[in-house]
Motif scaffolding. Structure first.
Motif, short mmCIF file in Angstrom:
data_model
loop_
_atom_site.label_atom_id
_atom_site.label_comp_id
_atom_site.label_asym_id
_atom_site.label_seq_id
_atom_site.Cartn_x
_atom_site.Cartn_y
_atom_site.Cartn_z
N HIS A 261 0.85 -1.19 0.00
CA HIS A 261 0.00 0.00 0.00
C HIS A 261 0.88 1.24 0.00
CE1 HIS A 261 -3.58 -2.36 0.79
NE2 HIS A 261 -3.01 -2.91 1.84
N HIS B 74 -4.84 7.03 -5.05
CA HIS B 74 -6.00 6.18 -4.80
C HIS B 74 -7.25 6.63 -5.56
CE1 HIS B 74 -3.84 5.38 -0.72
NE2 HIS B 74 -3.36 4.63 -1.69
N ARG C 17 -12.66 7.95 -5.55
CA ARG C 17 -11.68 7.57 -4.54
C ARG C 17 -11.95 6.10 -4.19
NH1 ARG C 17 -8.87 5.27 -0.32
NH2 ARG C 17 -7.41 6.76 0.60
N PRO D 6 -12.41 2.86 -2.29
CA PRO D 6 -12.77 2.74 -0.87
C PRO D 6 -11.61 2.29 0.02
CG PRO D 6 -14.53 1.88 -2.23
CD PRO D 6 -13.39 2.20 -3.17
N GLU D 7 -11.70 2.71 1.28
CA GLU D 7 -10.63 2.49 2.27
C GLU D 7 -10.25 1.03 2.43
OE1 GLU D 7 -9.05 4.30 5.12
OE2 GLU D 7 -9.17 6.05 3.83
N LYS D 8 -11.20 0.11 2.29
CA LYS D 8 -10.87 -1.29 2.55
C LYS D 8 -9.87 -1.84 1.55
CE LYS D 8 -14.89 -3.38 0.21
NZ LYS D 8 -16.01 -4.33 0.43
N CYS E 169 -7.77 0.59 -0.24
CA CYS E 169 -6.70 1.60 -0.24
C CYS E 169 -6.75 2.39 1.06
CB CYS E 169 -6.85 2.56 -1.43
SG CYS E 169 -6.49 1.83 -3.02
N PRO E 170 -6.16 1.89 2.14
CA PRO E 170 -6.22 2.62 3.41
C PRO E 170 -5.55 3.98 3.32
CG PRO E 170 -4.65 0.80 3.53
CD PRO E 170 -5.39 0.63 2.25
N ARG E 171 -6.16 4.96 3.97
CA ARG E 171 -5.60 6.32 3.96
C ARG E 171 -4.20 6.34 4.56
NH1 ARG E 171 -5.53 10.46 7.69
NH2 ARG E 171 -5.43 12.58 6.81
#
Length: 735
Positions: A184, A473, A539, A541-543, A545-547
């Motif tokens: 990541h 992302h 964007r 989603p976080e799951k 591509c974690p911030r």
């Protein structure tokens, strides 16, 4: 067979605006539509693009101001796509060879004749040798992943040899994966606001990642320091607070030397190490072998600079941004391991203030749960036989070595086989062994001259694509902004029609679009329509591509921790040959002053090649705009090395080794490279002169030794591999 016709869609559905006045060449023109898309070339930025279309011709290209990272700006290459898509030199129609291979003599044929010719050859090859006698050659000319899944469907049904690996990335990716697990990156809008030091390694963003600059300058304006590691004085290096110029191929030494000094000064993050890492004691034993003085001797960097870099790195909130230049040696996997370990040693992982960035796995062709290419490549209900594999970093060697069956047919698209593979003469000899060589191309390149059939390929603006960035992302699906020029046909339609003519109509139904295939590849809970023009970018989603990657300090490694000592490498090394030493250490490049002193005496200059500012690998130099800006090919040689050879600015030189020679290259004596090093930009067509791969070594980076590339089993992140382009010694002389 019925006459072949390309699929026709009404593209107005993708317009963000209609009948838009736009200035072109100083005149106001009314564009029929403006469409959002993205650039799929092999670059970090994956820029948001606006295409202005009139009468099904692209008349202007601009950056998408709505894109949070690229913010309405494109590079020179991006803007030059107007000239590229409209070039009168494009391949306009199918052609079949009439002369000898290499002569570039063809006759124009219809699509039906060309496709029937290819299918007849493919059927003959399969009947005589079996399906494994055929393979594709494909890389990153258009880096999107959807069409490769469609070609994969054809290859699976045929029973072909599967293409695996990379020649620019996976050595470092393997080293990184063995350290942190899932890959990541932290987007620049996060670290640019918090970090105190940016550690930039093996990356020339002026040429390959220009949109990092607003974020980098934001950090520097806040007071953040910048350290750049690069053998070459790049533009970003000239902005650095500290520039470290290692001897090519000695980055591991630098990292180990920095770690030695950090530990000796008690600057390492003991709490992070104790809680979140595995194997510190084993790393420590290797680090003890590399005191700063020894590191200075091996790298050519002053000891005080190594100490200063180490102290800054450890005592600031540091963000590490790694490129790929330092892994284009035979030791690239250990190099990336070493830089990852340096970040973990100081606890610079999993924090907004600084993280460890190598690549985001969104840029890989198949990530379970996000992008499943197999849903397209493997037709439902079909049992696909296991076939052998061919590693692209040793593609020519594989053709030379393949037996039972030999490789007799290749369809090449989205990649310059001759210009981008090392040791060009060796590659051409391999192509001579084929019964069928087909290229899908936009221009008459080196490959087309050696082809039996040339098919007119589409520009990226004329076809669909799915290309998540491997740096940021934000996702914009590529859609066709205009109808294809001349008789060009999108890649997926070529593969689909070949499939139908092979008798697989049920698996390549008429009317299926690229967007249909894209939607089949992604999970149902990904709102993909939000990334399709007139919407987007999305964007991710976080799951997926974690911030802030690794913020929970849970690493997808065998130990569940960051691994200084890689359990995974140790286990993989029990199964396959290669360099799987589980603690990073220095391994000299396969060609260097130390590893091959006799060869060095004959060829005393290490030749490295950066990606040029105005080309993406082999693309763009044939365009008039780019040739005017870039000028003729130039080799940058240290001024002292030039003086010893009587070489002055503008002299034409000969660059040579046992693999070949380049003649008539212009010399640029400089202090931008150290003595014993020269730089010649990568990617030039062979027939346009100064193709560095004429000279490049065929050695590869690890960890796995893939031999001649013919394999039965391969995992990209466990086995790695990269073509070690920089393992290249040459001599330079005035002509």
């Amino acid at each position: 067979m019925a006459n072949f016709t390309r699929l026709h869609e009404d593209l107005d559905k993708y317009a963000i605006a209609r009948n838009v006045p736009v200035t072109v060449g100083g005149k106001t023109v009314i564009a029929d539509r403006v469409v959002k898309t993205a650039c799929p070339h092999n670059c970090y930025d994956t820029c948001g693009v606006l295409a202005y279309v009139k009468d099904e011709k692209v008349i202007k290209i601009a950056g998408d101001p709505d894109h949070p990272i690229t913010r309405g700006h494109l590079c020179v290459k991006g803007y030059a796509n107007v000239q590229k898509i409209n070039s009168p030199e494009r391949v306009k129609y199918p052609m079949i060879r009439v002369g000898e291979r290499g002569e570039g003599k063809f006759r124009r044929v219809s699509w039906d004749e060309a496709l029937d010719y290819i299918v007849d050859k493919l059927k003959d090859i399969r009947s005589r040798y079996g399906g494994e006698a055929f393979t594709e050659y494909c890389y990153s000319g258009n880096r999107e992943h959807m069409a490769k899944a469609v070609s994969g469907r054809f290859l699976n049904l045929y029973g072909a040899t599967k293409l695996v690996g990379s020649f620019c990335l996976l050595s470092g990716a393997a080293g990184s994966y063995y350290s942190v697990g899932d890959q990541h990156t932290m987007s620049p809008e996060v670290w640019s606001e918090k970090t105190e030091l940016v550690f930039l390694v093996g990356r020339n963003p002026s040429f390959t990642n220009p949109h990092i600059y607003p974020f980098l300058y934001r950090a520097m304006e806040r007071g953040a320091k910048l350290i750049v590691v690069d053998p070459y004085v790049t533009a970003v290096a000239s902005k650095a607070d500290l520039h470290l110029q290692p001897r090519p191929g000695t980055d591991v030494v630098l990292a180990l030397g920095m770690m030695n000094h950090i530990i000796s000064r008690d600057l390492h993050d003991k709490e992070f190490i104790a809680k979140h890492t595995h194997g510190f004691e084993e790393l420590l034993e290797e680090v003890k072998k590399m005191p700063v003085e020894k590191a200075a001797e091996l790298t050519g960097i002053e000891a005080d600079k190594i100490r200063l870099a180490a102290e800054w790195y450890a005592t600031h909130k540091t963000h590490t941004e790694c490129g790929y230049g330092h892994q284009r040696y035979s030791n690239g996997h250990q190099t990336q391991r070493a830089y990852a370990c340096l970040a973990a040693l100081c606890g610079h992982i999993g924090k907004e203030t600084g993280n460890y960035n190598f690549i985001d796995q969104m840029g890989f062709p198949a990530i379970p749960g996000f992008m499943n290419a197999a849903k397209v490549a493997v037709p439902a209900g079909v049992e696909i036989a296991k076939t052998r594999l061919l590693n692209i970093s040793t593609f020519a060697a594989g053709i030379h070595a393949a037996d039972n069956p030999p490789i007799k047919g290749v369809i090449s698209y989205r990649g310059g086989l001759i210009s981008q593979q090392p040791d060009v003469a060796y590659t051409i000899e391999a192509l001579k062994k084929l019964d069928l060589f087909v290229t899908i191309e936009q221009f008459m390149t080196d490959d087309t001259d050696w082809a039996d059939v040339v098919l007119p390929g589409c520009h990226y603006l004329e076809q669909y694509g799915f290309h998540p960035s491997y740096w940021h992302h934000y996702l914009q699906v590529l859609v066709p902004v205009c109808q294809p020029s001349y008789e060009a046909v999108p890649d997926i339609e070529i593969w689909a029609e070949l499939g139908r003519r092979m008798g697989w109509e049920e698996y390549f139904p008429q009317g299926v679009t690229g967007l249909d295939y894209i939607k089949a590849m992604v999970p149902e809970d990904l709102p993909i329509d939000e990334a399709v023009s007139p919407r987007g970018p999305l964007r991710i989603p976080e799951k997926w591509c974690p911030r802030v990657p690794y913020a929970d300090y849970k690493f997808n490694t065998p130990s569940g921790k960051f691994e200084f000592y890689s359990i995974g490498m140790e286990e993989r090394g029990k199964k396959f040959p290669g360099d799987f030493k589980p603690v990073p250490y220095h391994l000299e490049p396969a060609e260097s002053p130390i590893s091959t002193p006799e060869l060095y005496a004959k060829y005393p200059i290490t030749l490295i090649s950066q990606h040029p500012a105005f080309r993406t690998h082999s693309q763009y130099y044939n365009l008039p705009w780019i040739r005017e800006i870039e000028g003729p090919p130039k080799v940058f040689i240290n001024k002292d090395d030039a003086a010893k050879r009587g070489i002055k600015e503008g002299d034409k030189v000969r660059i040579f080794n046992d693999r070949g020679e380049l003649r008539g290259v212009y010399a640029k004596p400089t202090i931008r490279v150290k003595p014993g090093t020269a730089e010649l930009s990568s990617g030039m067509w062979v027939k346009l002169g100064a193709n560095v791969n004429v000279l490049a070594s065929r050695t590869i980076g690890g960890p796995r030794d893939v031999g001649d590339g013919i394999m039965e089993e391969y995992h990209p992140l466990l086995d790695g591999n990269t073509t070690a382009y920089f393992n290249t010694l040459v001599q330079i002389e005035k002509m």
